[in-house]
Structures are given as C-alpha cells and as structure tokens.
Design a protein around this motif. Sequence first.
Motif, PDB file in Angstrom:
ATOM      1  N   MET A   1       9.968   3.984  15.963  1.00  0.00           N
ATOM      2  CA  MET A   1      10.065   4.965  14.919  1.00  0.00           C
ATOM      3  C   MET A   1       9.235   4.470  13.720  1.00  0.00           C
ATOM      4  O   MET A   1       9.339   3.324  13.322  1.00  0.00           O
ATOM      5  N   ARG A   2       8.416   5.365  13.186  1.00  0.00           N
ATOM      6  CA  ARG A   2       7.540   5.024  12.056  1.00  0.00           C
ATOM      7  C   ARG A   2       8.059   5.747  10.813  1.00  0.00           C
ATOM      8  O   ARG A   2       8.348   6.943  10.870  1.00  0.00           O
ATOM      9  N   VAL A   3       8.159   4.995   9.699  1.00  0.00           N
ATOM     10  CA  VAL A   3       8.856   5.502   8.519  1.00  0.00           C
ATOM     11  C   VAL A   3       8.107   5.143   7.243  1.00  0.00           C
ATOM     12  O   VAL A   3       7.606   4.028   7.097  1.00  0.00           O
ATOM     13  N   ILE A   4       8.066   6.101   6.324  1.00  0.00           N
ATOM     14  CA  ILE A   4       7.597   5.880   4.960  1.00  0.00           C
ATOM     15  C   ILE A   4       8.832   5.725   4.086  1.00  0.00           C
ATOM     16  O   ILE A   4       9.755   6.539   4.166  1.00  0.00           O
ATOM     17  N   PHE A  32      12.692  -0.220  12.676  1.00  0.00           N
ATOM     18  CA  PHE A  32      11.656   0.790  12.502  1.00  0.00           C
ATOM     19  C   PHE A  32      10.420   0.120  11.922  1.00  0.00           C
ATOM     20  O   PHE A  32      10.488  -0.989  11.404  1.00  0.00           O
ATOM     21  N   THR A  33       9.308   0.802  12.050  1.00  0.00           N
ATOM     22  CA  THR A  33       8.035   0.317  11.513  1.00  0.00           C
ATOM     23  C   THR A  33       7.782   0.985  10.174  1.00  0.00           C
ATOM     24  O   THR A  33       7.803   2.222  10.075  1.00  0.00           O
ATOM     25  N   LEU A  34       7.572   0.176   9.154  1.00  0.00           N
ATOM     26  CA  LEU A  34       7.238   0.693   7.831  1.00  0.00           C
ATOM     27  C   LEU A  34       5.759   1.037   7.799  1.00  0.00           C
ATOM     28  O   LEU A  34       4.915   0.225   8.176  1.00  0.00           O
ATOM     29  N   VAL A  35       5.456   2.243   7.362  1.00  0.00           N
ATOM     30  CA  VAL A  35       4.079   2.689   7.181  1.00  0.00           C
ATOM     31  C   VAL A  35       3.848   2.813   5.679  1.00  0.00           C
ATOM     32  O   VAL A  35       4.698   3.319   4.946  1.00  0.00           O
ATOM     33  N   SER A  36       2.702   2.337   5.213  1.00  0.00           N
ATOM     34  CA  SER A  36       2.408   2.394   3.786  1.00  0.00           C
ATOM     35  C   SER A  36       0.908   2.623   3.579  1.00  0.00           C
ATOM     36  O   SER A  36       0.133   2.658   4.530  1.00  0.00           O
ATOM     37  N   TRP A  63       8.791  -9.893  -2.141  1.00  0.00           N
ATOM     38  CA  TRP A  63       8.750  -8.514  -1.665  1.00  0.00           C
ATOM     39  C   TRP A  63       7.326  -8.054  -1.383  1.00  0.00           C
ATOM     40  O   TRP A  63       7.075  -7.396  -0.371  1.00  0.00           O
ATOM     41  N   GLU A  64       6.412  -8.393  -2.262  1.00  0.00           N
ATOM     42  CA  GLU A  64       5.013  -8.008  -2.036  1.00  0.00           C
ATOM     43  C   GLU A  64       4.491  -8.619  -0.738  1.00  0.00           C
ATOM     44  O   GLU A  64       3.866  -7.935   0.079  1.00  0.00           O
ATOM     45  N   SER A  65       4.757  -9.901  -0.527  1.00  0.00           N
ATOM     46  CA  SER A  65       4.307 -10.583   0.691  1.00  0.00           C
ATOM     47  C   SER A  65       4.938  -9.983   1.933  1.00  0.00           C
ATOM     48  O   SER A  65       4.266  -9.783   2.952  1.00  0.00           O
ATOM     49  N   LEU A  66       6.226  -9.708   1.854  1.00  0.00           N
ATOM     50  CA  LEU A  66       6.931  -9.138   2.991  1.00  0.00           C
ATOM     51  C   LEU A  66       6.345  -7.778   3.376  1.00  0.00           C
ATOM     52  O   LEU A  66       6.097  -7.507   4.555  1.00  0.00           O
ATOM     53  N   LYS A  70       4.561  -7.086   6.906  1.00  0.00           N
ATOM     54  CA  LYS A  70       5.293  -6.329   7.915  1.00  0.00           C
ATOM     55  C   LYS A  70       4.934  -4.852   8.032  1.00  0.00           C
ATOM     56  O   LYS A  70       5.293  -4.222   9.016  1.00  0.00           O
ATOM     57  N   ALA A  71       4.262  -4.305   7.048  1.00  0.00           N
ATOM     58  CA  ALA A  71       3.976  -2.865   7.085  1.00  0.00           C
ATOM     59  C   ALA A  71       2.675  -2.581   7.831  1.00  0.00           C
ATOM     60  O   ALA A  71       1.787  -3.429   7.916  1.00  0.00           O
TER      61      ALA A  71
END
Length: 133
Positions: A1-4, A32-36, A63-66, A70-71
């Motif tokens: 699942m891809r999520v914004i 889920f996969t974060l999309v950005s 948070w920025e590194s994560l 991961k996104a």
Amino acid sequence: MRVILDTNVFLSGIHWDGASSKVLKEWFLNKFTLVSSLEINRELFSQFKDFKINMETEEIHFWESLILEKAVFVIPKIRVTAVKDDPDDNKFIEAALEGKADYIVSQDNHLLKLKEFKGIKIITPDKFIRLFE
C-alpha cells in the motif's frame, strides 16, 4: 500500500499520542510505503523548524533522515487544481498521482472534503488506522 501523509499527520504524530502517532508507528513497521515529493518535504521540514512546539535539532535531523531514507520520492509531472480553497494542498494530490498512492492521510478539511481523487482515497488518520485492525 502506497500512502501520502500530510504535514499535519507528521506533526500531530510526533507531538501527541493518538491516531496520527499510530499512523507513524505503522510506517515504522513497514506496513505501508510512504510516498513524498520535494514540495511536500520542503513544507514538512520547514514546519519541523517553525512549529509552535519547539523541536531539538537532533530530533529534526532524526525525522528528516528517516523520511529521506524510507520514503519513495516522486517528481509530479501533472499539475492539478482539485483543491480550490487551498491550492497549496494540490501538491499532495500531485505526488499521490505520480506515486500511484492508494491513500492520502490528512486532517485538512480542504483535502478531506474531496474524499477521493482519481481513485486515491483521502481519509483521516482515524479511518486509516482502522485498516490495520
């Protein structure tokens, strides 16, 4: 699942317990996969520094590194004008279209009132968390 994830979900999830923090936990667990996109990250990283609740530099870097690690990042090729009341929110829809996202998770009424855009469901963190129960 891809999520914004909208900026407000990140900020709420980082600073308060509740549905948004549960969404972030599910992301940590790779549910889920974060999309950005660059535009989304620009807004988010700016808010990390300017939010009403001060974040330590180390926490911001974490948070920025994560997110960068991961996104899945997309460069939207299509511009939309779906959000009339707050055109800046269109960046979430544009990234979702480009990244073939299934959901946009937000607490923003400008986005939520659309409910769906070209098959992409726009839902609250509460509704999104129910998908994992």
